[in-house]
Design a protein around this motif. Sequence first.
Motif, PDB file in Angstrom:
ATOM      1  N   PHE A 229      31.738  39.833  31.522  1.00  0.00           N
ATOM      2  CA  PHE A 229      31.213  38.984  32.816  1.00  0.00           C
ATOM      3  C   PHE A 229      31.694  39.752  34.003  1.00  0.00           C
ATOM      4  O   PHE A 229      31.111  40.238  34.816  1.00  0.00           O
ATOM      5  CB  PHE A 229      31.805  37.649  32.564  1.00  0.00           C
ATOM      6  CG  PHE A 229      31.458  36.648  33.901  1.00  0.00           C
ATOM      7  CD1 PHE A 229      30.195  36.668  34.384  1.00  0.00           C
ATOM      8  CD2 PHE A 229      32.522  36.314  34.905  1.00  0.00           C
ATOM      9  CE1 PHE A 229      30.066  35.838  35.741  1.00  0.00           C
ATOM     10  CE2 PHE A 229      32.383  35.681  36.021  1.00  0.00           C
ATOM     11  CZ  PHE A 229      31.048  35.474  36.310  1.00  0.00           C
ATOM     12  N   GLY A 230      33.054  40.080  33.788  1.00  0.00           N
ATOM     13  CA  GLY A 230      33.762  40.741  34.911  1.00  0.00           C
ATOM     14  C   GLY A 230      33.023  42.218  35.245  1.00  0.00           C
ATOM     15  O   GLY A 230      33.067  42.667  36.433  1.00  0.00           O
ATOM     16  N   PHE A 231      32.863  42.780  34.171  1.00  0.00           N
ATOM     17  CA  PHE A 231      32.230  44.332  34.156  1.00  0.00           C
ATOM     18  C   PHE A 231      31.049  44.157  34.872  1.00  0.00           C
ATOM     19  O   PHE A 231      30.441  45.035  35.669  1.00  0.00           O
ATOM     20  CB  PHE A 231      32.092  45.098  32.923  1.00  0.00           C
ATOM     21  CG  PHE A 231      31.751  46.096  32.733  1.00  0.00           C
ATOM     22  CD1 PHE A 231      32.286  47.426  33.166  1.00  0.00           C
ATOM     23  CD2 PHE A 231      30.339  46.691  32.483  1.00  0.00           C
ATOM     24  CE1 PHE A 231      31.703  48.623  33.096  1.00  0.00           C
ATOM     25  CE2 PHE A 231      29.739  47.752  32.528  1.00  0.00           C
ATOM     26  CZ  PHE A 231      30.323  49.086  32.999  1.00  0.00           C
ATOM     27  N   CYS A 232      30.239  43.230  34.454  1.00  0.00           N
ATOM     28  CA  CYS A 232      28.951  42.785  34.957  1.00  0.00           C
ATOM     29  C   CYS A 232      28.777  42.599  36.439  1.00  0.00           C
ATOM     30  O   CYS A 232      28.210  43.378  37.207  1.00  0.00           O
ATOM     31  CB  CYS A 232      28.025  41.766  34.308  1.00  0.00           C
ATOM     32  SG  CYS A 232      26.249  41.423  34.655  1.00  0.00           S
ATOM     33  N   LEU A 233      29.834  42.010  36.894  1.00  0.00           N
ATOM     34  CA  LEU A 233      29.831  41.643  38.481  1.00  0.00           C
ATOM     35  C   LEU A 233      30.176  42.873  39.101  1.00  0.00           C
ATOM     36  O   LEU A 233      29.676  43.077  40.357  1.00  0.00           O
ATOM     37  CB  LEU A 233      30.762  40.552  38.363  1.00  0.00           C
ATOM     38  CG  LEU A 233      30.519  39.096  38.532  1.00  0.00           C
ATOM     39  CD1 LEU A 233      31.563  37.971  38.621  1.00  0.00           C
ATOM     40  CD2 LEU A 233      28.930  38.614  38.955  1.00  0.00           C
ATOM     41  N   THR A 234      31.234  43.480  38.637  1.00  0.00           N
ATOM     42  CA  THR A 234      31.934  44.760  39.107  1.00  0.00           C
ATOM     43  C   THR A 234      30.896  45.864  39.323  1.00  0.00           C
ATOM     44  O   THR A 234      30.639  46.287  40.409  1.00  0.00           O
ATOM     45  CB  THR A 234      33.087  45.179  38.532  1.00  0.00           C
ATOM     46  OG1 THR A 234      34.056  44.075  38.406  1.00  0.00           O
ATOM     47  CG2 THR A 234      33.690  46.208  39.252  1.00  0.00           C
ATOM     48  N   PRO A 268      33.060  39.519  47.614  1.00  0.00           N
ATOM     49  CA  PRO A 268      33.732  38.521  46.671  1.00  0.00           C
ATOM     50  C   PRO A 268      33.351  38.787  45.304  1.00  0.00           C
ATOM     51  O   PRO A 268      34.410  38.408  44.615  1.00  0.00           O
ATOM     52  CB  PRO A 268      33.136  37.186  47.328  1.00  0.00           C
ATOM     53  CG  PRO A 268      32.815  37.569  48.763  1.00  0.00           C
ATOM     54  CD  PRO A 268      32.257  38.978  48.717  1.00  0.00           C
ATOM     55  N   PHE A 269      32.347  39.126  45.013  1.00  0.00           N
ATOM     56  CA  PHE A 269      31.839  39.410  43.376  1.00  0.00           C
ATOM     57  C   PHE A 269      32.426  40.276  43.040  1.00  0.00           C
ATOM     58  O   PHE A 269      32.878  40.417  41.844  1.00  0.00           O
ATOM     59  CB  PHE A 269      30.312  39.252  43.549  1.00  0.00           C
ATOM     60  CG  PHE A 269      29.568  38.130  43.972  1.00  0.00           C
ATOM     61  CD1 PHE A 269      29.496  36.817  42.843  1.00  0.00           C
ATOM     62  CD2 PHE A 269      28.887  37.746  44.938  1.00  0.00           C
ATOM     63  CE1 PHE A 269      28.876  35.864  43.204  1.00  0.00           C
ATOM     64  CE2 PHE A 269      27.991  36.523  45.166  1.00  0.00           C
ATOM     65  CZ  PHE A 269      28.417  35.500  44.024  1.00  0.00           C
ATOM     66  N   ILE A 270      32.657  41.615  43.880  1.00  0.00           N
ATOM     67  CA  ILE A 270      33.498  42.650  43.277  1.00  0.00           C
ATOM     68  C   ILE A 270      34.720  42.093  43.019  1.00  0.00           C
ATOM     69  O   ILE A 270      35.473  42.521  41.848  1.00  0.00           O
ATOM     70  CB  ILE A 270      33.240  43.980  44.064  1.00  0.00           C
ATOM     71  CG1 ILE A 270      32.039  44.285  44.339  1.00  0.00           C
ATOM     72  CG2 ILE A 270      34.282  44.914  43.604  1.00  0.00           C
ATOM     73  CD1 ILE A 270      31.958  45.122  45.574  1.00  0.00           C
ATOM     74  N   LEU A 271      35.541  41.496  43.796  1.00  0.00           N
ATOM     75  CA  LEU A 271      36.782  40.972  43.702  1.00  0.00           C
ATOM     76  C   LEU A 271      36.952  40.096  42.405  1.00  0.00           C
ATOM     77  O   LEU A 271      37.732  40.264  41.579  1.00  0.00           O
ATOM     78  CB  LEU A 271      37.507  40.323  44.680  1.00  0.00           C
ATOM     79  CG  LEU A 271      37.592  41.375  46.142  1.00  0.00           C
ATOM     80  CD1 LEU A 271      38.080  40.354  47.372  1.00  0.00           C
ATOM     81  CD2 LEU A 271      38.498  42.411  45.695  1.00  0.00           C
ATOM     82  N   LEU A 272      36.175  39.238  42.279  1.00  0.00           N
ATOM     83  CA  LEU A 272      36.095  38.269  41.394  1.00  0.00           C
ATOM     84  C   LEU A 272      35.694  39.032  39.871  1.00  0.00           C
ATOM     85  O   LEU A 272      36.548  38.679  38.802  1.00  0.00           O
ATOM     86  CB  LEU A 272      34.694  37.293  40.950  1.00  0.00           C
ATOM     87  CG  LEU A 272      34.565  36.392  40.342  1.00  0.00           C
ATOM     88  CD1 LEU A 272      36.010  35.530  39.928  1.00  0.00           C
ATOM     89  CD2 LEU A 272      33.400  35.211  40.328  1.00  0.00           C
ATOM     90  N   GLY A 273      34.780  40.010  39.795  1.00  0.00           N
ATOM     91  CA  GLY A 273      34.653  40.672  38.852  1.00  0.00           C
ATOM     92  C   GLY A 273      35.749  41.655  38.337  1.00  0.00           C
ATOM     93  O   GLY A 273      36.137  41.587  37.026  1.00  0.00           O
ATOM     94  N   THR A 274      36.539  42.041  39.108  1.00  0.00           N
ATOM     95  CA  THR A 274      37.809  43.120  38.881  1.00  0.00           C
ATOM     96  C   THR A 274      38.968  42.052  38.382  1.00  0.00           C
ATOM     97  O   THR A 274      39.701  42.300  37.410  1.00  0.00           O
ATOM     98  CB  THR A 274      38.291  43.471  40.236  1.00  0.00           C
ATOM     99  OG1 THR A 274      37.259  44.510  40.580  1.00  0.00           O
ATOM    100  CG2 THR A 274      39.649  44.405  39.954  1.00  0.00           C
ATOM    101  N   TYR A 275      38.963  40.666  38.920  1.00  0.00           N
ATOM    102  CA  TYR A 275      40.105  39.842  38.585  1.00  0.00           C
ATOM    103  C   TYR A 275      39.796  39.328  36.942  1.00  0.00           C
ATOM    104  O   TYR A 275      40.627  39.399  36.262  1.00  0.00           O
ATOM    105  CB  TYR A 275      39.782  38.585  39.315  1.00  0.00           C
ATOM    106  CG  TYR A 275      40.506  37.398  38.604  1.00  0.00           C
ATOM    107  CD1 TYR A 275      42.019  37.163  38.601  1.00  0.00           C
ATOM    108  CD2 TYR A 275      39.711  36.316  38.016  1.00  0.00           C
ATOM    109  CE1 TYR A 275      42.629  36.250  38.010  1.00  0.00           C
ATOM    110  CE2 TYR A 275      40.338  35.248  37.305  1.00  0.00           C
ATOM    111  CZ  TYR A 275      41.619  35.117  37.337  1.00  0.00           C
ATOM    112  OH  TYR A 275      42.436  34.046  36.706  1.00  0.00           O
ATOM    113  N   CYS A 276      38.477  39.075  36.638  1.00  0.00           N
ATOM    114  CA  CYS A 276      37.967  38.841  35.269  1.00  0.00           C
ATOM    115  C   CYS A 276      38.324  39.871  34.375  1.00  0.00           C
ATOM    116  O   CYS A 276      38.807  39.387  33.154  1.00  0.00           O
ATOM    117  CB  CYS A 276      36.336  38.511  35.288  1.00  0.00           C
ATOM    118  SG  CYS A 276      36.260  36.742  36.047  1.00  0.00           S
TER     119      CYS A 276
END
Length: 283
Positions: A229-234, A268-276
């Motif tokens: 999920f994180g990789f996909c968002l990032t 925000p989605f890049i930051l969320l993806g990186t966090y995940c």
Amino acid sequence: MMNLLSYIVWNPDLEAFRLGPFAIRWYGLMWLIGFVLGYFIVKRLYKEQKIKDELFDPLFIYCFFGILIGARLGHCIFYQPEDFLTSWKGIVEMIFPILIGNDGSWLGQTFGFYIIGYAGLASHGGTLGLMIALWLYVRKTKLSIWTVLDNIAIATGSMACCIRLGNLMNSEIIGKITDVPWAFIFERVDAVPRHPGQLYEAIAYAILFGIMWYLHKRMPQKIGTGWYFGFCLTYIFTFRFFIEYTKEIQEAFEASLPLDMGQILSIPFILLGTYCMVRAKKS
């Protein structure tokens, strides 16, 4: 001087085919193909993970309405608030796939309104709507939220690719003027060569699906950690951030911003993806 004969002239019919009086448009057809692909991909993933069929069945009901509602509200709120949030006519057109007659009445030609579908959907809003829908889904099914998010993420590239191809068929979300040899002349817009931004994104998302499918075969133990999920968002929103430099702004107010709305909403989605991804690595 630009040699316009060197570029790809693009002006396809908006309609793919007709079923009696009903016109099936390319954009709607590509959405449908994307959802069907996603359906079978995630169903196969559930089967590989031995998740019960009855837990899979409601998933795409949640996904369909989550993406549609989120994408529609995202476009109306972030890109055209002055059109949709300032009058009852705009609010009705935001909610229902219609265009009300200019006199504001519900009578007259075709009863004063036209069924046109949802003209305006934002991918950032669709992503947020999907996340909320999946949260509601896991509350009902008691599945792990990270397992569900990872499975959807693996299939996302195929769906996103189809949607951007639908944008290409609609000649919308066009790129800036350019002289690259693969430039498109979107005749429905103007007569100058432009970057085919929709095609760039479609290719990037097809590559994303190939990467995700390969990785899930190599690292099935990561499903359920949130890494996919994180990789996909990032991947998606980092690419989206930079591809915006080749696109025309969608609304006039963006010209005064240091970044366009697509870039601002991507952060925000890049930051969320990186966090995940970091969280998954630690766990």
